[in-house]
Design a protein around this motif. Sequence first.
Motif, PDB file in Angstrom:
ATOM      1  N   LEU A 170     -28.502 -35.086 -53.200  1.00 16.51           N
ATOM      2  CA  LEU A 170     -29.876 -35.488 -53.387  1.00 16.51           C
ATOM      3  C   LEU A 170     -30.831 -35.852 -52.325  1.00 16.51           C
ATOM      4  CD1 LEU A 170     -28.889 -38.075 -56.103  1.00 16.51           C
ATOM      5  CD2 LEU A 170     -29.501 -35.742 -56.440  1.00 16.51           C
ATOM      6  N   PRO A 171     -31.325 -34.511 -51.492  1.00 20.37           N
ATOM      7  CA  PRO A 171     -31.787 -34.699 -50.450  1.00 20.37           C
ATOM      8  C   PRO A 171     -33.209 -35.680 -50.206  1.00 20.37           C
ATOM      9  CG  PRO A 171     -32.122 -32.471 -51.122  1.00 20.37           C
ATOM     10  CD  PRO A 171     -31.177 -33.269 -52.235  1.00 20.37           C
ATOM     11  N   HIS A 172     -33.741 -35.554 -51.147  1.00 25.77           N
ATOM     12  CA  HIS A 172     -35.118 -36.423 -51.231  1.00 25.77           C
ATOM     13  C   HIS A 172     -35.306 -37.789 -51.752  1.00 25.77           C
ATOM     14  CE1 HIS A 172     -36.948 -33.286 -48.814  1.00 25.77           C
ATOM     15  NE2 HIS A 172     -36.305 -32.473 -50.161  1.00 25.77           N
ATOM     16  N   VAL A 173     -34.210 -38.185 -52.406  1.00 26.85           N
ATOM     17  CA  VAL A 173     -33.689 -39.591 -53.080  1.00 26.85           C
ATOM     18  C   VAL A 173     -33.109 -40.323 -51.889  1.00 26.85           C
ATOM     19  CG1 VAL A 173     -32.718 -40.468 -54.949  1.00 26.85           C
ATOM     20  CG2 VAL A 173     -33.525 -38.267 -55.287  1.00 26.85           C
ATOM     21  N   ILE A 174     -33.895 -41.611 -51.684  1.00 33.80           N
ATOM     22  CA  ILE A 174     -33.327 -42.563 -50.878  1.00 33.80           C
ATOM     23  C   ILE A 174     -32.585 -43.569 -51.605  1.00 33.80           C
ATOM     24  CG2 ILE A 174     -34.026 -44.149 -49.263  1.00 33.80           C
ATOM     25  CD1 ILE A 174     -36.537 -42.793 -48.786  1.00 33.80           C
ATOM     26  N   LEU A 175     -31.289 -43.318 -51.517  1.00 36.91           N
ATOM     27  CA  LEU A 175     -30.120 -44.290 -52.269  1.00 36.91           C
ATOM     28  C   LEU A 175     -29.489 -44.942 -51.110  1.00 36.91           C
ATOM     29  CD1 LEU A 175     -28.838 -42.090 -55.202  1.00 36.91           C
ATOM     30  CD2 LEU A 175     -30.390 -44.058 -55.254  1.00 36.91           C
ATOM     31  N   LYS A 176     -29.406 -46.404 -51.282  1.00 37.32           N
ATOM     32  CA  LYS A 176     -28.822 -47.038 -50.418  1.00 37.32           C
ATOM     33  C   LYS A 176     -27.397 -47.464 -51.060  1.00 37.32           C
ATOM     34  CE  LYS A 176     -31.173 -46.697 -46.682  1.00 37.32           C
ATOM     35  NZ  LYS A 176     -30.865 -45.934 -45.497  1.00 37.32           N
ATOM     36  N   ALA A 177     -26.237 -46.968 -50.740  1.00 36.86           N
ATOM     37  CA  ALA A 177     -25.117 -47.246 -51.573  1.00 36.86           C
ATOM     38  C   ALA A 177     -24.760 -48.657 -51.498  1.00 36.86           C
ATOM     39  CB  ALA A 177     -23.955 -46.220 -50.757  1.00 36.86           C
ATOM     40  N   LYS A 178     -24.938 -49.245 -50.674  1.00 35.93           N
ATOM     41  CA  LYS A 178     -24.552 -50.865 -50.539  1.00 35.93           C
ATOM     42  C   LYS A 178     -25.297 -51.502 -51.516  1.00 35.93           C
ATOM     43  CE  LYS A 178     -23.980 -54.948 -47.481  1.00 35.93           C
ATOM     44  NZ  LYS A 178     -22.795 -55.361 -48.050  1.00 35.93           N
ATOM     45  N   LEU A 179     -26.672 -51.295 -51.586  1.00 36.75           N
ATOM     46  CA  LEU A 179     -27.743 -52.246 -52.356  1.00 36.75           C
ATOM     47  C   LEU A 179     -27.414 -51.519 -54.145  1.00 36.75           C
ATOM     48  CD1 LEU A 179     -30.814 -51.773 -50.438  1.00 36.75           C
ATOM     49  CD2 LEU A 179     -29.322 -53.799 -50.710  1.00 36.75           C
ATOM     50  N   ILE A 182     -22.473 -53.780 -59.611  1.00 38.71           N
ATOM     51  CA  ILE A 182     -21.670 -54.380 -59.871  1.00 38.71           C
ATOM     52  C   ILE A 182     -21.965 -55.912 -60.190  1.00 38.71           C
ATOM     53  CG2 ILE A 182     -19.767 -56.142 -58.355  1.00 38.71           C
ATOM     54  CD1 ILE A 182     -19.358 -53.663 -56.727  1.00 38.71           C
ATOM     55  N   ARG A 183     -23.081 -56.404 -60.086  1.00 43.11           N
ATOM     56  CA  ARG A 183     -23.789 -57.698 -60.443  1.00 43.11           C
ATOM     57  C   ARG A 183     -23.901 -57.481 -62.080  1.00 43.11           C
ATOM     58  NH1 ARG A 183     -26.565 -57.750 -55.776  1.00 43.11           N
ATOM     59  NH2 ARG A 183     -28.477 -56.983 -56.596  1.00 43.11           N
ATOM     60  N   THR A 184     -24.530 -56.154 -62.346  1.00 47.29           N
ATOM     61  CA  THR A 184     -24.859 -55.941 -63.796  1.00 47.29           C
ATOM     62  C   THR A 184     -23.535 -55.936 -64.725  1.00 47.29           C
ATOM     63  OG1 THR A 184     -26.802 -54.703 -63.151  1.00 47.29           O
ATOM     64  CG2 THR A 184     -25.900 -54.118 -65.211  1.00 47.29           C
ATOM     65  N   LEU A 185     -22.588 -55.465 -64.080  1.00 51.15           N
ATOM     66  CA  LEU A 185     -21.271 -55.170 -64.741  1.00 51.15           C
ATOM     67  C   LEU A 185     -20.665 -56.478 -64.998  1.00 51.15           C
ATOM     68  CD1 LEU A 185     -19.686 -52.170 -63.192  1.00 51.15           C
ATOM     69  CD2 LEU A 185     -20.296 -52.379 -65.383  1.00 51.15           C
ATOM     70  N   LYS A 186     -20.668 -57.613 -63.840  1.00 51.75           N
ATOM     71  CA  LYS A 186     -20.198 -58.813 -64.002  1.00 51.75           C
ATOM     72  C   LYS A 186     -20.938 -59.753 -65.009  1.00 51.75           C
ATOM     73  CE  LYS A 186     -18.491 -59.710 -59.397  1.00 51.75           C
ATOM     74  NZ  LYS A 186     -18.448 -60.445 -58.145  1.00 51.75           N
ATOM     75  N   ARG A 187     -22.282 -59.556 -65.174  1.00 52.17           N
ATOM     76  CA  ARG A 187     -22.977 -60.032 -66.148  1.00 52.17           C
ATOM     77  C   ARG A 187     -22.643 -59.663 -67.648  1.00 52.17           C
ATOM     78  NH1 ARG A 187     -28.033 -58.858 -64.401  1.00 52.17           N
ATOM     79  NH2 ARG A 187     -28.171 -57.186 -65.765  1.00 52.17           N
ATOM     80  N   ASP A 188     -22.642 -58.249 -67.714  1.00 53.67           N
ATOM     81  CA  ASP A 188     -22.249 -57.971 -69.177  1.00 53.67           C
ATOM     82  C   ASP A 188     -21.115 -58.327 -69.463  1.00 53.67           C
ATOM     83  OD1 ASP A 188     -24.736 -56.495 -69.010  1.00 53.67           O
ATOM     84  OD2 ASP A 188     -23.939 -54.500 -68.501  1.00 53.67           O
ATOM     85  N   TRP A 189     -19.914 -58.500 -68.322  1.00 47.46           N
ATOM     86  CA  TRP A 189     -18.655 -58.764 -68.895  1.00 47.46           C
ATOM     87  C   TRP A 189     -18.855 -60.088 -69.283  1.00 47.46           C
ATOM     88  CZ3 TRP A 189     -13.985 -57.724 -70.508  1.00 47.46           C
ATOM     89  CH2 TRP A 189     -12.997 -58.764 -70.153  1.00 47.46           C
ATOM     90  N   GLU A 190     -19.402 -61.279 -68.634  1.00 49.05           N
ATOM     91  CA  GLU A 190     -19.647 -62.512 -69.082  1.00 49.05           C
ATOM     92  C   GLU A 190     -19.978 -62.549 -70.475  1.00 49.05           C
ATOM     93  OE1 GLU A 190     -21.655 -65.161 -66.498  1.00 49.05           O
ATOM     94  OE2 GLU A 190     -20.658 -64.416 -64.750  1.00 49.05           O
ATOM     95  N   ILE A 191     -21.189 -61.879 -70.740  1.00 48.98           N
ATOM     96  CA  ILE A 191     -21.527 -61.843 -72.205  1.00 48.98           C
ATOM     97  C   ILE A 191     -20.678 -61.635 -73.282  1.00 48.98           C
ATOM     98  CG2 ILE A 191     -23.308 -60.718 -73.777  1.00 48.98           C
ATOM     99  CD1 ILE A 191     -25.149 -60.686 -71.399  1.00 48.98           C
ATOM    100  N   VAL A 192     -19.725 -60.319 -72.862  1.00 54.63           N
ATOM    101  CA  VAL A 192     -18.738 -59.878 -73.978  1.00 54.63           C
ATOM    102  C   VAL A 192     -17.657 -60.809 -73.968  1.00 54.63           C
ATOM    103  CG1 VAL A 192     -17.106 -58.377 -74.420  1.00 54.63           C
ATOM    104  CG2 VAL A 192     -19.390 -57.662 -73.572  1.00 54.63           C
ATOM    105  N   TYR A 193     -17.376 -61.549 -72.778  1.00 55.12           N
ATOM    106  CA  TYR A 193     -16.165 -62.470 -72.990  1.00 55.12           C
ATOM    107  C   TYR A 193     -16.740 -63.568 -73.825  1.00 55.12           C
ATOM    108  CZ  TYR A 193     -12.648 -65.706 -71.157  1.00 55.12           C
ATOM    109  OH  TYR A 193     -11.703 -66.491 -71.076  1.00 55.12           O
ATOM    110  N   ASP A 194     -17.974 -64.142 -73.370  1.00 57.79           N
ATOM    111  CA  ASP A 194     -18.367 -65.279 -74.275  1.00 57.79           C
ATOM    112  C   ASP A 194     -18.455 -65.104 -75.606  1.00 57.79           C
ATOM    113  OD1 ASP A 194     -18.529 -66.942 -72.026  1.00 57.79           O
ATOM    114  OD2 ASP A 194     -20.739 -66.651 -71.748  1.00 57.79           O
ATOM    115  N   LEU A 195     -18.717 -63.863 -75.947  1.00 58.80           N
ATOM    116  CA  LEU A 195     -18.872 -63.321 -77.597  1.00 58.80           C
ATOM    117  C   LEU A 195     -17.417 -63.671 -78.199  1.00 58.80           C
ATOM    118  CD1 LEU A 195     -21.319 -60.334 -77.690  1.00 58.80           C
ATOM    119  CD2 LEU A 195     -21.597 -62.597 -78.565  1.00 58.80           C
ATOM    120  N   LEU A 196     -16.455 -63.117 -77.410  1.00 59.40           N
ATOM    121  CA  LEU A 196     -15.091 -63.056 -77.861  1.00 59.40           C
ATOM    122  C   LEU A 196     -14.350 -64.336 -77.707  1.00 59.40           C
ATOM    123  CD1 LEU A 196     -14.185 -59.526 -76.881  1.00 59.40           C
ATOM    124  CD2 LEU A 196     -15.035 -60.212 -79.075  1.00 59.40           C
TER     125      LEU A 196
END
Length: 97
Positions: A32-41, A47-61
């Motif tokens: 993707l030559p003209h797309v500026i993606l920074k892997a770390k960010l 990862i933060r999104t996945l952790k937040r989603d996991w917390e919601i599902v865990y709390d539901l169950l």
Amino acid sequence: MVDLYSVGTYNAYMGFKVGYLNDLERMLEKVLPHVILKAKLNLESRIRTLKRDWEIVYDLLNGKDNSGFGWDEHRQMVVAEDVVWKSYISVRIISCL
């Protein structure tokens, strides 16, 4: 990530080597030559999104006062009666305000 494994930037015993994010950024730049993606960010954000989603599902169950929720193994999703969902959503909306 598979390509990083293929070129030896990943070791199954030690995990990713130092600098793998830089290699990932270079690989993304080639594809993707003209797309500026920074892997770390972008990875840390995901990862933060996945952790937040996991917390919601865990709390539901497993959380208190969330009876009525269950896990459908076949469809791999949280299930509940409509009344339970509506009650949960109304409480969540109020707590977010």
